[in-house]
Design an enzyme around this catalytic site. Structure first.
Site, PDB file in Angstrom:
ATOM      1  N   HIS A   1      18.332 -19.550 -10.511  1.00 17.63           N
ATOM      2  CA  HIS A   1      17.139 -20.372 -11.041  1.00 17.63           C
ATOM      3  C   HIS A   1      15.861 -19.651 -10.793  1.00 17.63           C
ATOM      4  O   HIS A   1      14.703 -19.475 -11.483  1.00 17.63           O
ATOM      5  CB  HIS A   1      17.213 -21.534 -10.617  1.00 17.63           C
TER       6      HIS A   1
ATOM      7  N   ASP B   1      11.816 -21.348 -15.790  1.00 14.79           N
ATOM      8  CA  ASP B   1      11.665 -23.022 -15.447  1.00 14.79           C
ATOM      9  C   ASP B   1      10.408 -23.284 -16.228  1.00 14.79           C
ATOM     10  O   ASP B   1      10.349 -22.941 -17.547  1.00 14.79           O
ATOM     11  CB  ASP B   1      11.380 -23.216 -13.964  1.00 14.79           C
TER      12      ASP B   1
ATOM     13  N   TYR C   1       6.169 -33.088 -15.763  1.00 18.49           N
ATOM     14  CA  TYR C   1       7.199 -33.706 -16.508  1.00 18.49           C
ATOM     15  C   TYR C   1       6.996 -34.788 -17.414  1.00 18.49           C
ATOM     16  O   TYR C   1       7.543 -35.064 -18.434  1.00 18.49           O
ATOM     17  CB  TYR C   1       8.444 -34.132 -15.387  1.00 18.49           C
TER      18      TYR C   1
END
Lengths: 402, 65
Positions: free
Chosen positions: A379, A187, A327
């Protein structure tokens, strides 16, 4: 204090223990119990987001059965430290192997994550002989919390992007006395690790990623302009392309975090809002987490408590918004080839949001020393499949040991 | 509602000096302060109720409390 003493104080490595006051845990339970829920979604699936029946069950378990003190004890059973790097306190765990020739390894978590995701791989990596490995597979493991995450400091100005985190990690490893080390990540941790490899500091032996940046430039370009898969792609490449194209259309929480993280006031104020936000990550992990809570169906090695440990940590450190800022900080592309020339190992888990084909991986990582497609795991590979994940890390770095 | 507004747990201030990261902390805190202390819903309620308000079911939609 002299200026030198200031510098020495800042670069000091300070032991750290997690000790949340009981009042904060009581207040958390009070807030969960006082949750005002919306109506049930008018659909029978995840298409409108995290479903009400699941959230109600999660809230019930969280407020009545969950015990934060268990994970607090697990965190404190490892050596935890804080040190200031580039003006920000960085929290990390540092677990040395008893094997002298162990390879130093820095492992980076992602969003919505924390070093809690890596707790289960510490012993297999540092103490491989107790887990079916050999002494020559041992690692000295360093697990930092990213800036704005967990017990690390929260940036007050912009600039703490994955590239800066990568530079900070190199400084951290040098500060710990490691002149040569390896790096691992999935990630956002994969971005940090890939960017570190792109920066190619002389100390970096190689990297292992379970979230690779592998899409060739022409593929990346086609994706960003929303075109169908180029005709030249193989069946495996076309599948990866379609998975990435799906993601471009199905990352609602990520889009918000990349746009207006500050507007997410609810994450600081409501534990249930925070939990729903963190669980709205990807279709595969959501499906597993729902079945885990509602039907008790196993999700690899993950338990309900594991899921809530990570969410509770975010609540207690009030890092819902500060972690979301990553982000907005990142300005690069999402699946692109970083043209990495340091030795790299890639593990592809079948329930990861996309499966990087070997063909792309060989182009993206010119010294690809290991590539493997696993038969299970997704994930959160280190958390879901710690045994398999640890075996992959060992295999990935085996050829790079001096 | 006032109790919840007053009990708000806040995030940190945005890392920028404009609205580029969303609604700024100082703005939201000022709004919350006024909402909890100066604002009066009853004024709006009275304005709404001063007009004829009615309910009818259309296409199966019912109002539930």
């Amino acid at each position: 204090m002299t200026k030198l003493a200031d510098v020495m104080e800042a670069t000091a490595i300070r032991p750290f223990q997690v000790n949340i006051p009981e009042a904060e845990l009581t207040e958390l339970r009070r807030r969960i119990t006082a949750t005002r829920f919306p109506e049930k979604e008018p659909v029978a699936d995840f298409s409108q987001g995290v479903q009400l029946a699941f959230m109600e069950e999660l809230a019930r378990y969280w407020a009545t059965e969950y015990d934060w003190r268990k994970v607090e004890a697990k965190l404190n059973s490892n050596p935890n430290f804080l040190t200031e790097i580039d003006g920000l306190d960085i929290h990390f765990m540092h677990i040395r192997s008893k094997h002298e020739n162990a390879m130093p390894l820095i492992v980076t978590h992602g969003w919505p994550g924390s070093p809690i995701e890596q707790l289960k791989i510490i012993d297999p990596l540092t103490n491989p002989t107790a887990h079916g490995g050999s002494a020559s597979d041992a690692f000295h493991v360093v697990i930092p919390s990213m800036a704005g995450y967990g017990f690390s400091g929260k940036p007050t100005t912009t600039g703490w992007d994955p590239a800066r985190m990568a530079r900070a990690w190199v400084e951290l490893m040098k500060r710990l006395g490691y002149s040569r080390f390896a790096a691992q990540g999935g990630d956002w941790g994969g971005f940090v690790t890939n960017l570190m490899a792109q920066q190619a500091p002389p100390e970096l032996i190689g990297i292992h990623v379970n979230f690779s940046g592998a899409a060739p430039p022409e593929v990346s370009k086609a994706l960003q302009s929303g075109q169908p898969a180029p005709a030249s792609l193989s069946a495996e490449e076309k599948r990866a392309y379609n998975q990435m194209a799906f993601l471009y259309q199905h990352v609602p929480t990520q889009i918000m975090m990349a746009a207006h993280p500050q507007t997410l006031y609810g994450l600081a104020d409501s534990p249930v809002a925070l939990a729903a936000w963190m669980i709205d990550h990807d279709v595969a992990s959501y499906g597993h987490i729902v079945k885990l809570f509602l039907k008790g169906e196993p999700y690899g090695d993950l338990t309900r408590d594991d899921i809530l440990d990570n969410i509770t940590l975010s609540w207690l450190t009030n890092t819902g918004v500060s972690s979301a800022r990553l982000y907005v900080e990142y300005k690069g592309a999402f699946f692109n080839d970083y043209h990495i020339s340091v030795p790299a190992a890639v593990s592809v888990f079948p329930e990861e949001v996309y499966q990087a084909p070997r063909s792309w991986s060989e182009r993206a990582y010119s010294k690809l020393v290991h590539y493997n497609q696993l038969d299970r795991g997704g994930h959160f590979a280190a958390w879901e499949q710690p045994k398999l994940f640890s075996e992959e890390v060992r295999a990935g770095f085996r050829s790079l040991r001096g | 509602m006032r109790r919840r507004i007053n009990a708000t747990k806040w995030p940190e201030r945005e890392t920028v000096t404009d609205a580029s990261q969303g609604v700024q902390l100082a703005t939201t805190q000022a709004l919350a302060r006024y909402w909890a202390t100066g604002y009066d819903w009853r004024k709006c309620e009275a304005k709404l109720s001063a007009l004829p308000n009615l309910i009818t079911e259309i296409d199966g939609l019912q109002r539930r409390h």
